[in-house]
Design an enzyme around this catalytic site. Structure first.
Site, PDB file in Angstrom:
ATOM      1  N   LYS A 113      -2.224  -1.407  -3.804  1.00  0.00           N
ATOM      2  CA  LYS A 113      -3.043  -0.303  -3.764  1.00  0.00           C
ATOM      3  C   LYS A 113      -2.129   0.945  -3.660  1.00  0.00           C
ATOM      4  O   LYS A 113      -1.212   0.805  -2.948  1.00  0.00           O
ATOM      5  CB  LYS A 113      -3.905  -0.495  -2.584  1.00  0.00           C
ATOM      6  CG  LYS A 113      -4.717   0.552  -2.106  1.00  0.00           C
ATOM      7  CD  LYS A 113      -5.458   0.438  -0.921  1.00  0.00           C
ATOM      8  CE  LYS A 113      -6.268   1.745  -0.796  1.00  0.00           C
ATOM      9  NZ  LYS A 113      -7.022   1.674   0.578  1.00  0.00           N
ATOM     10  N   LYS A 158       0.727  -1.208  -0.151  1.00  0.00           N
ATOM     11  CA  LYS A 158      -0.130  -0.097  -0.107  1.00  0.00           C
ATOM     12  C   LYS A 158       0.883   1.257  -0.001  1.00  0.00           C
ATOM     13  O   LYS A 158       1.567   1.482   1.031  1.00  0.00           O
ATOM     14  CB  LYS A 158      -0.718   0.044   1.054  1.00  0.00           C
ATOM     15  CG  LYS A 158      -1.764   1.177   1.156  1.00  0.00           C
ATOM     16  CD  LYS A 158      -2.787   1.102   2.136  1.00  0.00           C
ATOM     17  CE  LYS A 158      -3.730   2.462   2.145  1.00  0.00           C
ATOM     18  NZ  LYS A 158      -4.615   2.288   3.392  1.00  0.00           N
TER      19      LYS A 158
HETATM   20  C1  PBG Z   1      -7.159   3.348   5.233  1.00  0.00           C
HETATM   21  C2  PBG Z   1      -7.778   3.408   4.058  1.00  0.00           C
HETATM   22  C3  PBG Z   1      -7.485   4.357   2.843  1.00  0.00           C
HETATM   23  C4  PBG Z   1      -8.037   3.786   1.742  1.00  0.00           C
HETATM   24  C5  PBG Z   1      -8.713   2.468   1.958  1.00  0.00           C
HETATM   25  N1  PBG Z   1      -8.301   2.167   3.416  1.00  0.00           N
HETATM   26  C6  PBG Z   1      -6.906   5.684   3.022  1.00  0.00           C
HETATM   27  C7  PBG Z   1      -5.579   5.914   2.985  1.00  0.00           C
HETATM   28  O1  PBG Z   1      -4.701   5.008   3.312  1.00  0.00           O
HETATM   29  O2  PBG Z   1      -5.247   7.073   3.395  1.00  0.00           O
HETATM   30  C8  PBG Z   1      -8.366   4.377   0.295  1.00  0.00           C
HETATM   31  C9  PBG Z   1      -9.342   3.928  -0.498  1.00  0.00           C
HETATM   32  C10 PBG Z   1      -9.381   4.962  -1.570  1.00  0.00           C
HETATM   33  O3  PBG Z   1      -8.894   5.890  -1.801  1.00  0.00           O
HETATM   34  O4  PBG Z   1     -10.542   4.608  -2.381  1.00  0.00           O
HETATM   35  N2  PBG Z   1      -8.248   3.015   6.236  1.00  0.00           N
END
Ligand code: PBG
Length: 328
Positions: free
Chosen positions: A252, A200
């Site tokens: 991601k 991520k």
């Molecule tokens: C954190 C989380 C995020 C997203 C999913 N889970 C945001 C982040 O890490 O700031 C982002 C999902 C998206 O942008 O569609 N709980």
């Protein structure tokens, strides 16, 4: 001898008719490969639109149940829940409250869909903390990895008690998968699986999500989310999560990281998911709204590219609509 004006090899033969193109298509895109991420807001009496994600709402508990049942009708096999609590605090208490919004919504959806849809929940504290970070903080304001793990362990068990099928740890804390697996097993939840957000990356494309969950974050997540320059590290993170017993791994964002999806797919034997995130959704919607691109083909081309890169499963805000388009 080749003749420049009359080529012998003609790749266009395989593109002559729709049937021919179908016959030789290398990549499939089907409803069963799509997972719908959804937001549910505590105390809401009406669904609330999210301005930066046209077509996506913060659900009420009732409208969420309807969205889940539509997802089943459309042929989806998974839904990923995000909760937006009414109150936040430093340790994200709402996340571990069995009556907290995420946990009651998990139970609602599980009751609605039974075994027809895999119910997943985002396992992270950021929606629940007043500082907006994914973990708890040290007195000097840094994200405390090991103290956060204790919160994640507790959260996993509460989510499993509520009936979640897969928890999705998204906080990028070291050791999170192992700690969650251990906590689930000790609580008797040996069948609850882990979809690990393994690779991520800290990304500008999460922008609209921050509005979607009313994020309180100031600053960024660069001390825990990965640096976009590092692809090898993404593979290493996925392998670590599998060692810690992740059942599925995720990359991601998706579009700016298609190479990472490919590399992870080649390095592991578990299913690989990719998250087509909020900013990726917003870009297509915004351009389509201006008449600059043709929306439906752009959606399908986007999702196909993520499949072609190697994702087995795609989380996308278009999941229900795309499933309907694919069935036409
Ligand atoms: C954190 C989380 C995020 C997203 C999913 N889970 C945001 C982040 O890490 O700031 C982002 C999902 C998206 O942008 O569609 N709980």
């Amino acid at each position: 001898m080749s003749d420049i004006e009359h080529p012998v090899v003609r790749p266009r033969r395989l593109r002559t008719t729709p049937a021919m193109r179908e016959l030789v298509a290398e990549t499939t895109l089907t409803p069963a490969q799509l997972v719908l991420p959804v937001f549910v807001r505590e105390g809401a009496s009406e669904p609330r639109p999210i301005s930066s994600m046209p077509g996506v709402v913060q659900h009420t508990r009732d409208s969420l149940r309807r969205a889940a049942s539509e997802a089943v009708q459309a042929g989806l096999k998974g839904i990923m829940l995000f909760g937006i609590p009414e109150t936040k605090d430093a340790v994200g208490s709402g996340a571990t409250d069995p009556e907290g919004i995420l946990n009651v919504a998990i139970a609602d959806v599980a009751a609605e869909v039974g075994d027809n849809l895999v119910v997943m929940g985002d396992l992270c504290l950021d929606e629940f903390t007043d500082h907006g970070h994914c973990g708890v903080l040290t007195p000097d304001g840094r994200v405390d990895n090991d103290a956060t793990l204790l919160r994640y362990a507790e959260m996993a068990v509460v989510m499993a008690d509520a009936g979640v099928d897969l928890v999705g740890p998204s906080g990028m804390m070291d050791g999170q998968v192992a700690v969650i697996r251990d906590a689930l097993d000790r609580a008797g939840h040996t069948d609850t699986g882990i979809l690990a957000y393994s690779a991520k990356y800290a990304s500008a494309f999460y922008g609209p999500f921050r509005e979607a969950v009313d994020s309180s974050l100031k600053g960024d997540r660069r001390t825990y989310q990965q640096d976009g320059r590092n692809a090898r590290e993404g593979v290493a993170e996925a392998l670590l999560d599998i060692e810690e017993a992740a059942d599925l791994v995720m990359v991601k964002p998706a579009l700016a990281y298609l190479d990472v999806i490919r590399r992870v797919r080649e390095a592991v034997d578990v299913p690989v998911a990719a998250y087509n995130i909020s900013g990726e959704y917003a870009m297509v919607e915004a351009a389509a709204e201006r008449g600059w691109i043709d929306r439906e083909p752009a959606i399908l081309e986007t999702l196909t590219s993520i499949r072609r890169a190697g994702a087995d499963i795609i989380l996308t805000y278009w999941a229900t609509e795309a499933a309907t388009l694919l069935r036409r």
